[in-house]
Design a protein around this motif. Structure first.
Motif, mmCIF file in Angstrom:
data_model
loop_
_atom_site.group_PDB
_atom_site.id
_atom_site.type_symbol
_atom_site.label_atom_id
_atom_site.label_comp_id
_atom_site.label_asym_id
_atom_site.label_seq_id
_atom_site.Cartn_x
_atom_site.Cartn_y
_atom_site.Cartn_z
ATOM 1 N N ARG A 135 -2.803 13.490 -0.109
ATOM 2 C CA ARG A 135 -2.097 13.469 1.173
ATOM 3 C C ARG A 135 -0.825 14.309 1.109
ATOM 4 N NH1 ARG A 135 -2.227 7.817 4.357
ATOM 5 N NH2 ARG A 135 -1.550 9.277 5.976
ATOM 6 N N THR A 192 0.856 -1.196 0.000
ATOM 7 C CA THR A 192 0.000 0.000 0.000
ATOM 8 C C THR A 192 0.888 1.241 0.000
ATOM 9 O OG1 THR A 192 -0.127 0.044 2.417
ATOM 10 C CG2 THR A 192 -1.887 -1.130 1.226
ATOM 11 N N TYR A 193 0.319 2.332 -0.516
ATOM 12 C CA TYR A 193 1.044 3.600 -0.557
ATOM 13 C C TYR A 193 0.224 4.690 0.131
ATOM 14 C CZ TYR A 193 4.055 1.499 -4.124
ATOM 15 O OH TYR A 193 4.937 0.692 -4.796
ATOM 16 N N LYS A 194 0.925 5.649 0.697
ATOM 17 C CA LYS A 194 0.270 6.773 1.357
ATOM 18 C C LYS A 194 0.149 7.990 0.449
ATOM 19 C CE LYS A 194 2.096 5.300 5.841
ATOM 20 N NZ LYS A 194 2.999 5.634 6.973
ATOM 21 N N GLY A 195 0.660 7.870 -0.757
ATOM 22 C CA GLY A 195 0.564 8.988 -1.685
ATOM 23 C C GLY A 195 1.285 8.673 -2.976
ATOM 24 N N ALA A 207 6.580 5.938 2.360
ATOM 25 C CA ALA A 207 5.572 5.193 1.594
ATOM 26 C C ALA A 207 4.893 6.033 0.518
ATOM 27 C CB ALA A 207 4.526 4.591 2.531
ATOM 28 N N TYR A 220 -0.286 17.598 3.413
ATOM 29 C CA TYR A 220 0.933 17.684 4.224
ATOM 30 C C TYR A 220 1.631 19.017 3.984
ATOM 31 C CZ TYR A 220 5.820 17.041 5.474
ATOM 32 O OH TYR A 220 7.088 17.220 5.990
#
Length: 366
Positions: free
Chosen positions: A261, A215-218, A292, A265
């Motif tokens: 995201r 999985t990726y956060k962005g 990530a 940020y």
């Protein structure tokens, strides 16, 4: 004596009284008009934010007050590609020459915004920009930013902050310059189908990844450079750079994509972020420590300081004249979106970014 004075200057006194009251009336009326104008502008802004609020993909085009011909070229050419993207049965559909589709299908999936700073702008230029905004309503005007090369990063920061605060359904921001030709339709198609992993057989021949994760956060997607030398003199001089001998890896600013995201940020931490003359260099620094984030290098982004040439599969072509834009648009229109180029040709070699080596060895051209 007083009676004689009044008789002698009666006409002048009456005229003075008349113009005094006339001046008062005009002042009151103009004040009311000004207040009404401010209220109207506020209401218009609120209405516009509401119309933008459902946009899932936002294209921000860094422009300058004097670049109206470039903006007009974009509006007449690739800006129309937003109309190739619409919602059908709850799904985003990409279809060339969609104009036969009912307008009810259009859900404002994609929005274009020209980002311009107006602090210190002369009255004539401000009026001209205001008239352009009334005609097209496609500006993001930053009244607290002076429009100049040294403020490009500041423009980007303020634009992302505004988007983060106001566009709650936004998923991805596509950033480009006003001399870039952008296949918004194809970019959104790939984002909708493959983001944020961008790991699909269809894309494998175009992309390289920093790392593969479950999985990726962005997502940070563009054409990366990791061995660019720091400018120590000239227009692009970076007096405040101290991090290392070269710039940190970054996606070149002719066009790249960042996910929500990342936008949030940056917006939440903008007061703590260092800015550099080149906004793309700044983006590389701002995102360098993020965990990530899927960093994807894609050879379909022709975004270097000089165009590599033309291939039909290119998603963004930087350093294009208005004439180039009309020519590419004509070619696409005549081929139902298949041919970007009159003739495919490459003037400079490309490279696939090597993420498993030090940045100084990242970018060996084929």
């Amino acid at each position: 004596m007083l009676r004689l004075f009044l008789r002698k200057y009666r006409t002048m006194i009456l005229a003075s009284v008349f113009f005094f009251y006339l001046g008062c009336c005009l002042t009151i009326n103009f004040t009311r008009i000004e207040c009404a104008f401010k209220t109207s502008s506020k209401n218009e802004l609120e209405t516009r934010v509401q119309s933008l609020s459902k946009a899932q993909y936002v294209v921000i085009i860094l422009s300058s007050p004097n670049n109206e011909p470039k903006r007009d070229a974009i509006r007449a050419t690739w800006g129309n590609f937003v109309n190739n993207i619409f919602v059908e049965n709850g799904e985003i559909i990409n279809k060339w020459n969609h104009t036969r589709i009912s307008k009810q299908s259009q859900q404002n999936v994609v929005k274009l915004l020209f980002v311009v700073g107006t602090l210190g702008l002369s009255g004539t230029k401000a009026d001209k920009l205001g008239n352009e905004q009334k005609r097209y309503k496609d500006f993001l005007i930053l009244e607290n930013v002076e429009d100049s090369y040294k403020n490009l990063s500041l423009k980007l920061l303020n634009a992302l902050s505004w988007i983060s605060e106001n566009l709650k359904d936004m998923k991805y921001v596509i950033k480009c310059d006003d001399d870039s030709f952008v296949r918004i339709d194809l970019i959104v198609k790939d984002l909708d189908a493959f983001a944020p992993s961008m790991n699909a057989p269809k894309l494998n021949k175009f992309v390289t990844f920093k790392e593969h994760l479950p999985t990726y956060k962005g997502l940070y997607w563009g054409y990366f450079n990791g061995h660019a030398e720091v400018f120590l003199t000239g227009k692009w001089q970076e007096k405040g750079w101290f991090l290392c001998d070269n710039y940190l890896p970054y996606a070149l600013g002719g066009g790249y994509v960042i996910s929500r995201r990342i936008v949030d940020y940056i917006a939440q931490n903008m007061d703590f972020l260092s800015s550099y003359n080149a906004e793309d260099v700044s983006m590389g620094v701002w995102t360098a420590s993020l965990n990530a984030i899927n960093r994807v290098h894609d050879v379909r982004f022709d975004t270097e300081w000089k165009s590599r040439g033309c291939k039909d599969n290119m998603l963004i072509r930087h350093k294009q004249t208005t004439s180039d834009m009309f020519q590419m648009y004509k070619s696409l229109a005549q081929s139902n979106g298949e041919k970007l180029c009159n003739t495919e040709e490459l003037h400079r070699k490309t490279y696939f970014y090597s993420w498993n080596v030090l940045p100084s060895s990242c970018c060996k051209r084929n």
